[in-house]
Write a protein that holds these residues in place. Structure first.
Motif, PDB file in Angstrom:
ATOM      1  N   MET A  50       1.213  -1.523   0.181  1.00 41.68           N
ATOM      2  CA  MET A  50      -0.172  -0.056   0.043  1.00 41.68           C
ATOM      3  C   MET A  50       1.277   1.241   0.084  1.00 41.68           C
ATOM      4  SD  MET A  50      -3.195   1.142   2.903  1.00 41.68           S
ATOM      5  CE  MET A  50      -1.972   1.513   4.222  1.00 41.68           C
ATOM      6  N   ALA A  51       1.927   1.147   1.039  1.00 44.20           N
ATOM      7  CA  ALA A  51       2.452   2.252   1.058  1.00 44.20           C
ATOM      8  C   ALA A  51       2.705   2.642  -0.063  1.00 44.20           C
ATOM      9  CB  ALA A  51       3.509   2.635   2.725  1.00 44.20           C
ATOM     10  N   GLU A  52       3.752   2.132  -0.787  1.00 42.24           N
ATOM     11  CA  GLU A  52       5.010   1.999  -1.435  1.00 42.24           C
ATOM     12  C   GLU A  52       4.622   2.262  -3.373  1.00 42.24           C
ATOM     13  OE1 GLU A  52       5.540   0.631  -5.259  1.00 42.24           O
ATOM     14  OE2 GLU A  52       4.324  -0.408  -4.933  1.00 42.24           O
ATOM     15  N   ALA A  53       2.950   2.162  -3.970  1.00 44.27           N
ATOM     16  CA  ALA A  53       1.954   2.723  -4.604  1.00 44.27           C
ATOM     17  C   ALA A  53       1.044   3.429  -4.319  1.00 44.27           C
ATOM     18  CB  ALA A  53       1.051   1.544  -4.420  1.00 44.27           C
ATOM     19  N   GLN A  54       1.456   4.465  -2.669  1.00 44.63           N
ATOM     20  CA  GLN A  54       0.835   5.935  -2.770  1.00 44.63           C
ATOM     21  C   GLN A  54       1.869   6.754  -3.328  1.00 44.63           C
ATOM     22  OE1 GLN A  54      -0.143   5.389   1.398  1.00 44.63           O
ATOM     23  NE2 GLN A  54      -2.154   5.158   0.819  1.00 44.63           N
ATOM     24  N   PRO A  55       1.091   7.421  -3.987  1.00 46.68           N
ATOM     25  CA  PRO A  55       2.845   8.241  -5.287  1.00 46.68           C
ATOM     26  C   PRO A  55       2.911   9.620  -4.347  1.00 46.68           C
ATOM     27  CG  PRO A  55       0.565   9.008  -6.379  1.00 46.68           C
ATOM     28  CD  PRO A  55       0.360   7.179  -4.495  1.00 46.68           C
ATOM     29  N   SER A  56       3.564   9.157  -3.100  1.00 43.31           N
ATOM     30  CA  SER A  56       4.483  10.303  -2.201  1.00 43.31           C
ATOM     31  C   SER A  56       5.072  11.367  -3.156  1.00 43.31           C
ATOM     32  CB  SER A  56       4.757   9.700  -1.231  1.00 43.31           C
ATOM     33  OG  SER A  56       5.474  11.274  -0.424  1.00 43.31           O
ATOM     34  N   GLY A  57       5.023  12.549  -3.836  1.00 46.21           N
ATOM     35  CA  GLY A  57       6.523  12.810  -4.139  1.00 46.21           C
ATOM     36  C   GLY A  57       6.571  12.289  -5.501  1.00 46.21           C
ATOM     37  N   VAL A  58       5.460  11.856  -5.990  1.00 41.79           N
ATOM     38  CA  VAL A  58       5.267  11.857  -7.595  1.00 41.79           C
ATOM     39  C   VAL A  58       4.208  13.120  -8.137  1.00 41.79           C
ATOM     40  CG1 VAL A  58       3.987   9.490  -9.334  1.00 41.79           C
ATOM     41  CG2 VAL A  58       5.340   9.075  -7.256  1.00 41.79           C
ATOM     42  N   ARG A  59       5.184  12.979  -9.226  1.00 38.68           N
ATOM     43  CA  ARG A  59       4.427  14.900  -9.829  1.00 38.68           C
ATOM     44  C   ARG A  59       4.574  14.181 -11.425  1.00 38.68           C
ATOM     45  NH1 ARG A  59       9.164  14.493  -7.959  1.00 38.68           N
ATOM     46  NH2 ARG A  59      10.805  15.529  -8.373  1.00 38.68           N
ATOM     47  N   LEU A  60       3.839  14.526 -12.276  1.00 40.94           N
ATOM     48  CA  LEU A  60       3.194  14.752 -13.595  1.00 40.94           C
ATOM     49  C   LEU A  60       3.798  16.157 -14.359  1.00 40.94           C
ATOM     50  CD1 LEU A  60      -0.140  13.434 -15.059  1.00 40.94           C
ATOM     51  CD2 LEU A  60       2.099  12.511 -15.879  1.00 40.94           C
ATOM     52  N   VAL A  61       4.539  15.782 -15.148  1.00 45.86           N
ATOM     53  CA  VAL A  61       5.632  17.349 -15.094  1.00 45.86           C
ATOM     54  C   VAL A  61       5.532  17.317 -16.749  1.00 45.86           C
ATOM     55  CG1 VAL A  61       7.974  18.732 -15.005  1.00 45.86           C
ATOM     56  CG2 VAL A  61       6.525  17.037 -13.249  1.00 45.86           C
ATOM     57  N   PHE A  62       5.495  18.727 -17.119  1.00 46.40           N
ATOM     58  CA  PHE A  62       5.483  18.797 -18.987  1.00 46.40           C
ATOM     59  C   PHE A  62       5.317  19.840 -18.982  1.00 46.40           C
ATOM     60  CE2 PHE A  62       0.635  17.714 -17.014  1.00 46.40           C
ATOM     61  CZ  PHE A  62       0.092  19.309 -17.474  1.00 46.40           C
ATOM     62  N   ARG A  63       4.907  20.841 -20.385  1.00 50.36           N
ATOM     63  CA  ARG A  63       5.599  21.895 -20.405  1.00 50.36           C
ATOM     64  C   ARG A  63       4.271  22.533 -22.083  1.00 50.36           C
ATOM     65  NH1 ARG A  63      10.849  25.689 -22.205  1.00 50.36           N
ATOM     66  NH2 ARG A  63      10.067  25.564 -19.900  1.00 50.36           N
ATOM     67  N   THR A  64       3.516  23.004 -21.456  1.00 45.95           N
ATOM     68  CA  THR A  64       2.350  22.766 -22.269  1.00 45.95           C
ATOM     69  C   THR A  64       2.111  25.049 -22.400  1.00 45.95           C
ATOM     70  OG1 THR A  64      -0.174  22.397 -22.844  1.00 45.95           O
ATOM     71  CG2 THR A  64       0.515  22.685 -20.686  1.00 45.95           C
ATOM     72  N   ARG A  65       1.135  25.177 -23.844  1.00 41.34           N
ATOM     73  CA  ARG A  65       0.331  26.594 -23.071  1.00 41.34           C
ATOM     74  C   ARG A  65      -1.161  26.496 -22.956  1.00 41.34           C
ATOM     75  NH1 ARG A  65       2.793  30.780 -26.417  1.00 41.34           N
ATOM     76  NH2 ARG A  65       0.533  31.704 -26.535  1.00 41.34           N
ATOM     77  N   ALA A  66      -1.812  24.601 -22.892  1.00 38.80           N
ATOM     78  CA  ALA A  66      -3.295  24.936 -22.052  1.00 38.80           C
ATOM     79  C   ALA A  66      -3.589  25.721 -20.961  1.00 38.80           C
ATOM     80  CB  ALA A  66      -3.071  23.292 -21.630  1.00 38.80           C
TER      81      ALA A  66
END
Length: 401
Positions: A50-66
């Motif tokens: 359970m702990a390792e699958a909880q995405p603490s510190g995980v983020r989607l990172v991208f560049r966009t004009r959206a």
């Protein structure tokens, strides 16, 4: 005016994720993991899973004009029998390094946990959609931090303008391992866990291997640290070993040496900071195990009790005081041959005076204000001029003629 017709759907891939060591393709999408598959295969403990699958510190990172971002996810939430409902996990949006929004996803799977009976029931649920609107036009770097305490399968990323991977920021990478406190238990949001705060203040990229209930000197975790590229490494050791009453002093010292030896195989000269436990009054001089006190659960209050006997220290049972003494001794011994090894007493992050001002609500875990305090204190100490993580990449001035 953007319309749904000209929206872009971008596959969620490892290229867009930071902070995950592995990405598993699932029936619905992708599931970020904070331990590699080989490590997960070596331990069947459901708490670790359970702990390792909880995405603490995980983020989607991208560049966009959206100006509009939508993310379909399938969260897995936890519910405790006899307790009030837990709040939904929080997603933090950061644009060009500044907070830009906060939201949650409803629905999802639910794991119903009966702590008294020691059982867990999994009930499937529908995916949900996260939506951020009104973002500034123009090219920008976007970070979408996933909930630190809610398993999150990523299904689809939609934007009203194309997405591309963000450029490498050129910052140093900090790889950190610790317990539920490092994982972010009881923090307000994923960017408000103390390692994320410290990373922001220190200007570094975080990979957080804070694993709730699972900082147990496991060899597979040491190998994950060894094999993960990083410029800075820290390991916060102690509280879970007492919580679980996992080992005695005879085993603890060699286990710490072995853990550090393995980390050093992959990071022979990287600054390596060993951090002992923050103050936890119930376990300073009383061994574990820890046990939950359910008497206030219906009102939303859960507290933990120390079930050991202080006299058991004489037969090698661990307390936080014993662990700090042993860690300080081990680091001092190794530092004679390892000039890049450092020690930080956890009470310098949260000690007696802090406990009086900001007591641990459940006797074990800091609240949101204390996470901020610990993060700021860590940044002040670790990234200071004489700190373990001070940036020494400064070019020498030109020699005089």
């Amino acid at each position: 005016m953007h319309t749904q017709d000209n929206w872009t759907t971008t596959p969620v891939t490892a290229e867009l994720l930071r902070g995950a060591l592995d990405v598993e393709r699932t029936e619905h999408g992708v599931l970020p993991h904070r331990l590699p598959a080989r490590a997960r295969a070596q331990c069947a403990d459901p708490q670790l899973a359970m702990a390792e699958a909880q995405p603490s510190g995980v983020r989607l990172v991208f560049r966009t004009r959206a100006t509009v971002i939508e993310l379909d996810t399938l969260p897995t939430k936890r519910s405790y029998v006899g307790a009030p409902p837990r709040p939904d996990g929080v997603y933090d949006l950061v644009v060009d390094g500044r907070p830009a929004g906060r939201a949650s996803v409803t629905g999802g799977n639910v794991v119903i946990i009966d702590m008294a009976a020691g059982t867990a029931e999994h009930r499937p649920g529908p995916p949900g959609t996260l939506r951020f609107t009104g973002l500034p036009d123009g090219a920008k770097d976007v970070e979408l931090w996933l909930p630190h305490n809610e398993t999150t399968e990523l299904i689809a990323l939609r934007t009203d303008a194309p997405v591309e991977p963000a450029p490498d920021p050129g910052r140093r990478v900090w790889l950190h391992h610790g317990s539920s406190i490092s994982h972010g238990s009881d923090a307000a949001s994923p960017t408000a866990i103390w390692p994320a705060l410290a990373a922001s203040l220190g200007g570094v990229e975080l990979i957080n291997l804070g694993l709730a209930g699972s900082a147990l000197l496991d060899p597979f975790t040491a190998r994950a640290l060894r094999d993960t590229p990083a410029d800075l490494v820290s390991v916060k050791i102690g509280i879970n070993l007492v919580n679980a009453d996992l080992m005695r002093l005879r085993a603890f010292g060699p286990a710490v040496h072995g853990f550090l030896d393995t980390v050093r195989e992959g990071h022979p000269t990287t600054p390596l900071l060993v951090v002992s436990p923050i103050l936890c009054p119930i376990h300073e001089d009383t061994p574990g195990p820890s046990a939950p006190d359910f008497t206030g659960l219906a009102e939303g209050r859960l507290r933990f009790l120390a079930m050991g006997d202080p006299a058991e220290r004489a037969v090698g049972k661990l307390t936080l005081g014993v662990i700090r003494d042993e860690l300080a001794r081990i680091v001092a011994q190794r530092a004679a041959e390892d000039p890049n090894l450092y020690y930080l007493d956890g009470r310098d992050l949260y000690g007696e005076a802090d406990s009086a001002e900001l007591p641990l609500p459940d006797n074990l875990h800091p609240d949101a204000a204390t996470h901020r305090h610990i993060g700021e204190r860590f940044a002040e100490l670790a990234f200071a001029t004489d700190g373990a993580f001070h940036d020494r990449r400064v070019a020498c001035p030109p020699c005089p003629p």
